[in-house]
Motif scaffolding. Structure first.
Motif, PDB file in Angstrom:
ATOM      1  N   HIS A   1       3.514   5.978  -5.591  1.00  0.00           N
ATOM      2  CA  HIS A   1       3.340   6.110  -7.040  1.00  0.00           C
ATOM      3  C   HIS A   1       2.219   7.094  -7.377  1.00  0.00           C
ATOM      4  N   LEU A   2       1.136   7.041  -6.619  1.00  0.00           N
ATOM      5  CA  LEU A   2       0.043   7.985  -6.853  1.00  0.00           C
ATOM      6  C   LEU A   2       0.494   9.418  -6.585  1.00  0.00           C
ATOM      7  N   ALA A   3       1.280   9.619  -5.547  1.00  0.00           N
ATOM      8  CA  ALA A   3       1.786  10.960  -5.249  1.00  0.00           C
ATOM      9  C   ALA A   3       2.692  11.444  -6.391  1.00  0.00           C
ATOM     10  N   ASN A   4       3.536  10.561  -6.916  1.00  0.00           N
ATOM     11  CA  ASN A   4       4.403  10.935  -8.038  1.00  0.00           C
ATOM     12  C   ASN A   4       3.571  11.285  -9.276  1.00  0.00           C
ATOM     13  N   MET A   5       2.542  10.500  -9.522  1.00  0.00           N
ATOM     14  CA  MET A   5       1.681  10.777 -10.683  1.00  0.00           C
ATOM     15  C   MET A   5       0.962  12.109 -10.512  1.00  0.00           C
ATOM     16  N   THR A   6       0.491  12.395  -9.313  1.00  0.00           N
ATOM     17  CA  THR A   6      -0.191  13.661  -9.048  1.00  0.00           C
ATOM     18  C   THR A   6       0.757  14.833  -9.287  1.00  0.00           C
ATOM     19  N   THR A   7       1.990  14.699  -8.842  1.00  0.00           N
ATOM     20  CA  THR A   7       2.992  15.740  -9.050  1.00  0.00           C
ATOM     21  C   THR A   7       3.270  15.938 -10.539  1.00  0.00           C
ATOM     22  N   ALA A   8       3.401  14.835 -11.264  1.00  0.00           N
ATOM     23  CA  ALA A   8       3.670  14.927 -12.700  1.00  0.00           C
ATOM     24  C   ALA A   8       2.513  15.578 -13.435  1.00  0.00           C
TER      25      ALA A   8
ATOM     26  N   VAL B   1       0.826  -1.206   0.000  1.00  0.00           N
ATOM     27  CA  VAL B   1       0.000   0.000   0.000  1.00  0.00           C
ATOM     28  C   VAL B   1       0.862   1.259   0.000  1.00  0.00           C
ATOM     29  N   GLU B   2       1.967   1.225   0.706  1.00  0.00           N
ATOM     30  CA  GLU B   2       2.834   2.409   0.761  1.00  0.00           C
ATOM     31  C   GLU B   2       3.431   2.710  -0.613  1.00  0.00           C
ATOM     32  N   GLN B   3       3.811   1.663  -1.344  1.00  0.00           N
ATOM     33  CA  GLN B   3       4.347   1.879  -2.692  1.00  0.00           C
ATOM     34  C   GLN B   3       3.280   2.441  -3.617  1.00  0.00           C
ATOM     35  N   VAL B   4       2.063   1.935  -3.519  1.00  0.00           N
ATOM     36  CA  VAL B   4       0.969   2.440  -4.349  1.00  0.00           C
ATOM     37  C   VAL B   4       0.736   3.912  -4.034  1.00  0.00           C
ATOM     38  N   GLN B   5       0.736   4.258  -2.751  1.00  0.00           N
ATOM     39  CA  GLN B   5       0.531   5.644  -2.364  1.00  0.00           C
ATOM     40  C   GLN B   5       1.656   6.534  -2.895  1.00  0.00           C
TER      41      GLN B   5
END
Length: 137
Positions: free
Chosen positions: A97-104, A91-95
């Motif tokens: 990755h989602l944060a990185n996608m949001t930033t991008a 779950v931490e990795q998914v979170q």
């Protein structure tokens, strides 16, 4: 197994027929004990008459599995695979990755806004500097 028999190599056609006569092989493949490649290589090297194959017959008879049970079994296998997939998710990795996608995505939106902002300011400057520019009423 959706291909036409004429399209397959004769040895593969024979192996498929052999598998139909030994339906328990399917369970070993689905459970991950062996792959079809391993079964094919053993079949090719040992031949059909070897005693190894007796345990894959249903009571020594040639009985193809019913189609309805196979579809229910596939559904059960699919659900089992989905459950194991969700158990393996970190779950931490998914979170992260989602944060990185949001930033991008935010960065891309900023670049697009800058280009759109440049175009509107250029149009305004051109209209102010052009002595023949008339706005419509």
């Amino acid at each position: 197994m959706t291909t036409v028999k004429g399209d397959l190599h004769p040895s593969i056609q024979k192996f498929k027929e052999f598998v139909r006569q030994h339906p328990k092989m399917v369970h070993d493949v689905r459970n991950g004990k062996k792959s079809w490649q391993q079964f094919y290589e053993e079949w090719y090297l040992l031949g059909e008459q070897d005693g190894v194959w007796n345990r894959y017959k249903v009571n020594g008879e040639i009985v193809p599995p019913p189609v309805q049970e196979e579809s229910e079994e596939k559904l059960g296998d699919f659900m089992g695979q989905m459950v194991s997939f969700f158990k393996k998710i970190d779950v931490e990795q998914v979170q992260q990755h989602l944060a990185n996608m949001t930033t991008a995505i935010g960065s891309v939106q900023q670049v697009i806004q800058q280009f759109q902002g440049d175009q509107t300011t250029k149009q305004q400057r051109n209209s102010e500097n052009n002595p023949f520019f008339f706005q419509k009423d």
